[in-house]
Design an enzyme around this catalytic site. Structure first.
Site, PDB file in Angstrom:
ATOM      1  N   LEU A 281       1.859  -1.961  -7.367  1.00  0.00           N
ATOM      2  CA  LEU A 281       1.721  -2.848  -6.215  1.00  0.00           C
ATOM      3  C   LEU A 281       0.254  -3.214  -5.948  1.00  0.00           C
ATOM      4  O   LEU A 281      -0.568  -2.327  -5.716  1.00  0.00           O
ATOM      5  CB  LEU A 281       2.318  -2.177  -4.969  1.00  0.00           C
ATOM      6  N   ASP A 282      -0.048  -4.501  -5.977  1.00  0.00           N
ATOM      7  CA  ASP A 282      -1.390  -5.011  -5.686  1.00  0.00           C
ATOM      8  C   ASP A 282      -2.451  -4.477  -6.648  1.00  0.00           C
ATOM      9  O   ASP A 282      -3.648  -4.470  -6.326  1.00  0.00           O
ATOM     10  CB  ASP A 282      -1.794  -4.701  -4.237  1.00  0.00           C
ATOM     11  N   GLU A 283      -2.015  -4.037  -7.820  1.00  0.00           N
ATOM     12  CA  GLU A 283      -2.956  -3.463  -8.781  1.00  0.00           C
ATOM     13  C   GLU A 283      -3.093  -4.326 -10.039  1.00  0.00           C
ATOM     14  O   GLU A 283      -3.759  -3.944 -10.995  1.00  0.00           O
ATOM     15  CB  GLU A 283      -2.497  -2.047  -9.196  1.00  0.00           C
TER      16      GLU A 283
ATOM     17  N   GLY B 160      -1.184  -3.058   0.011  1.00  0.00           N
ATOM     18  CA  GLY B 160       0.081  -2.817   0.709  1.00  0.00           C
ATOM     19  C   GLY B 160       0.251  -3.647   1.959  1.00  0.00           C
ATOM     20  O   GLY B 160      -0.324  -4.722   2.084  1.00  0.00           O
TER      21      GLY B 160
END
Lengths: 299, 299, 299, 299
Positions: free
Chosen positions: A243-245, A217
């Protein structure tokens, strides 16, 4: 594109006109390598590189990447792909032939932080990234003066959460118009909608400024500073709707210490982000990356 | 060997009773992978890993390593090797089948510095180095108390330049008696004669305490200190008759600074030597290393 | 302790009988260095090392560490400390004199994974960790045979969440009995109660097997594998009552790739854990670490 | 210089108008820190940073670097230096006051490989290198189009071994004219004469494309390839009259393997050269480097 770079890309296409790649993803079982290499041999192809990986030789998933040189490949490509169908069927393969001479078309998205864009342009100019940078899209004007002198079209598409749909519609139109193969988010600070992401599976590469999964994040350097870590890092990954995964392609870190304030972390981090993103993009362009269950296999 | 380790080696032999490796070195030409993988498939073998490298696809040298699983391998090994001859001949191959269940017999030579020996014993005890450490040979008594409790025979063979021939005769006799496959010089500080070296080509692994080719020869840490380098390193290589000039298997470094005196460099260096030697030995045991023109290919 | 190590510790105490350290933490303001160095000079001390750090020269916090050599330090220590009071008061200092010849007494807590214990014992035996390892405490018997031959008392204190209070009472008694200065959790897999932690502020050093703040809590290697990270790491930190949230002393990482399964990650991780913990312990023993707002300053 | 950079430098000068540094090199003895810090305190200066190092507390050489903030420093500088004389004399000091607001004037020498120049310009533009790049000198025209748009004068001074004296005369004249403090050889491929070197002691910074002392001299990547090293590196050092033998400021390395040909080594090497040179230059600009017996102390 400047005439100089255009010329180099043409020379590369010519030099690689007989070079192809074959990527396969299928259930592991005996005989795959034999069948495929026999097939390539019969097509007149010489195997230049091959790498394989199996999640488990008994009942697992098998992945292999071949690079081969085949006379008259350009002309024979369709025929080769057609003739490969029975083997693909026999082994239940997901597969993909790619052609080195079909240089991938790239769009770079950027916001106000320009170091990742600059690194990509630099490596591109020095011949280390073989791609056709077809356009740069930004929600700001900052990068225009860097991009246009290189003969790359620059599109300022304002974007924020209130006008997301409108902005993405414009972006999607541009991507289609320029027939884009891969999108690089070079510190593009807007969130993409599920719609946009779904349209480009495993074809959007992002750089996140932390060693994920730490500091998912916003504001990772601020949070790294607050936590007092002794390493900071960066992660390049394919974008998914978490998100960011998304599947991690590459990561790296540098040491920091108590003397480094947030500004120092950002400076040090810029250097990591640059090299991590450039490596990930290079591997993607060379078709080295296979995705399996939200993880990457990098051959 | 302690009963515990003996038991683990036996379990490993059993678990790997159908696993083999095939290493090939030949002129590059089309059809090699197809021919060999077809051959393995017909023998009933499943290819578990393969890695290849070519110095130059046109007219260069080609290297490949396969790991395969083949039912009843133990019984069929001779037959497989015989049946492979026509392929080997057709492609002018140098080749070698090895069998994972034939655990390699190792001799470790050591002098007074024990850290590399300790690391090897440690990794061996924890199961990370699959080998039969058949004996330790030393020109000193220092390591005896570490070695013997592990059930490994310890031979004190005094050695110095005046009694070199005599010492090597004793050592050669021991190596033969224990049927040794690989010799590891774990900071053994005596020079070996050309005679001794020639008897074990690419089978003597040394650790040199510098990042070669810097600081060839004696007292590398002292010389690194005098030169004021900001990195120190270690290099593991196969022993040839040119001192510290053999094919490099692995190297690594650590940062140092002006505060580090020679004793610090030695301490830091010990840690690098340990890990570099352990990696090189591990790769050798797994038949990952091919030698070509005084360089290594590590698959 | 074996006679050999005992002897070495005695020799060290003698060699360092005039060496002291002074650590200061106070509001930043002009004149601190001048006042303290003048004070030391008047005491006859020569400053051997000094390092300082200020969070902000204007209104921030100031930290400094001196190492000094002072004739007859042992005899004069009380007097020096008393005479320092006015300076400490003038600058509102938190400060601590420590004496190098007062070798710190250490307790090591361990469970079934022994690699961190082994590393500490190794570095201790080779003279790289100057400490008196007074006892080893474990909730298992596994390490006894490694510890006792070195002359270190070994206490098996069964522990689990049902008997935590009872176990900690026994442990606290042992720590008191042996007059312990620092507790190292060398992969000790039991949670400590707030009571136990509060009794040893910034004196319990833990090793966590991830690069924190990634993978806080249990099974970090399994989770790293599932996430598909390209780096794994380890973190040494002081224990506080927030699990894995204490001040980070040291971290390091190694590269991994898609070929590495969970067992590989654990193997690679063991090597990182060993070196990260050993460095953190060494810095603590040398009084190099100051804690400020849940972060460490490592001089 | 572009107006933007000029403005930033002016802003920096203003912000640092009270900041100075003091570097000292003298025989070790008690009382140095006390005397100097007392002196600075009496001048009204607050010590912001200090680092010290002694080759040997008994009879060795002592080095210390202070950074201090002193109201009205610009006006008081001469007075402070004059008043420091008695202390300098008492301790037989070599010393140097420098003033952060006196931004150093730099000349960059370059030939045809531009990556190191580009890195320096980049870091300079992004504010990471605080210097006044007063001119670029080259024996080729290649860099002109990069340099001039930034408002930096570009001088093409043809140079080769036949016209060395003439070329250096022109260069020396330029250096004098622009009042240059530091010369950076950013892959400048001409040898400098003893005369030129002697005129700029510890003020010429070179980047050599190997981890010295390995591969001194020409064609280090080719030689690294031939030797089969597993690491390649770069070294930044002050230039002396012994080729590649000057005091090393910084070094770094990257891993390579058998797949990397000479061109790969050069590509990988470029990235190391860029960062190693940039760090060395940064440290020089911050007066962090002291030279002692052909070695550097980097504070």
């Amino acid at each position: 594109m400047t005439p100089y770079i255009k010329e180099r890309i043409e020379a590369f296409k010519k030099a690689s006109q007989n070079r192809g790649r074959l990527l396969i993803d299928c259930p592991d079982q005996p005989g795959i390598v034999a069948a495929v290499s026999e097939f390539l041999y019969k097509q007149g192809a010489n195997i230049i590189e091959s790498s394989q990986y199996s999640t488990n030789p008994e009942g697992g998933r098998f992945f292999i990447r071949f690079v081969f040189e085949c006379p008259n490949l350009k002309e024979k490509a369709n025929e080769i792909e057609a003739e490969f169908q029975p083997i693909a069927k026999r082994f239940s393969m997901d597969f993909k032939f790619t052609y080195v001479f079909e240089v991938k078309k790239m769009a770079i998205f950027v916001s106000k932080e320009l170091h990742c864009l600059l690194e990509l342009l630099w490596e591109w100019q020095s011949g280390d990234l073989m791609t056709d940078i077809a356009l740069v899209v930004s929600n700001h004007e900052d990068a225009r003066q860097i991009v246009e002198p290189l003969g790359i079209p620059y599109y300022h598409v304002p974007a924020n959460k209130d006008i997301r749909a409108e902005a993405e519609a414009k972006q999607m139109k541009l991507l289609e118009e320029f027939d884009i193969d891969v999108i690089v988010l070079a510190r593009y600070m807007q969130i993409l909608t599920p719609n946009f992401v779904a349209a480009h599976p495993n074809r959007i590469i992002n750089i996140h400024h932390s060693f994920l999964p730490a500091f998912v994040g916003a504001k990772p350097y601020e949070r790294a500073y607050d936590r007092g870590v002794k390493l900071i890092g960066a992660t390049s990954h394919y974008v998914t709707n978490d998100l960011d995964e998304g599947p991690i392609i590459e990561q790296d870190i540098e040491r920091v210490n108590h003397r480094n304030d947030v500004e120092d972390l950002k400076k040090i981090g810029r250097s990591i982000e640059r090299s991590v993103l450039a490596r990930a993009v290079k591997w993607h362009l060379e078709d080295r990356i296979l995705v399996h269950r939200n993880k990457t296999i990098v051959f």
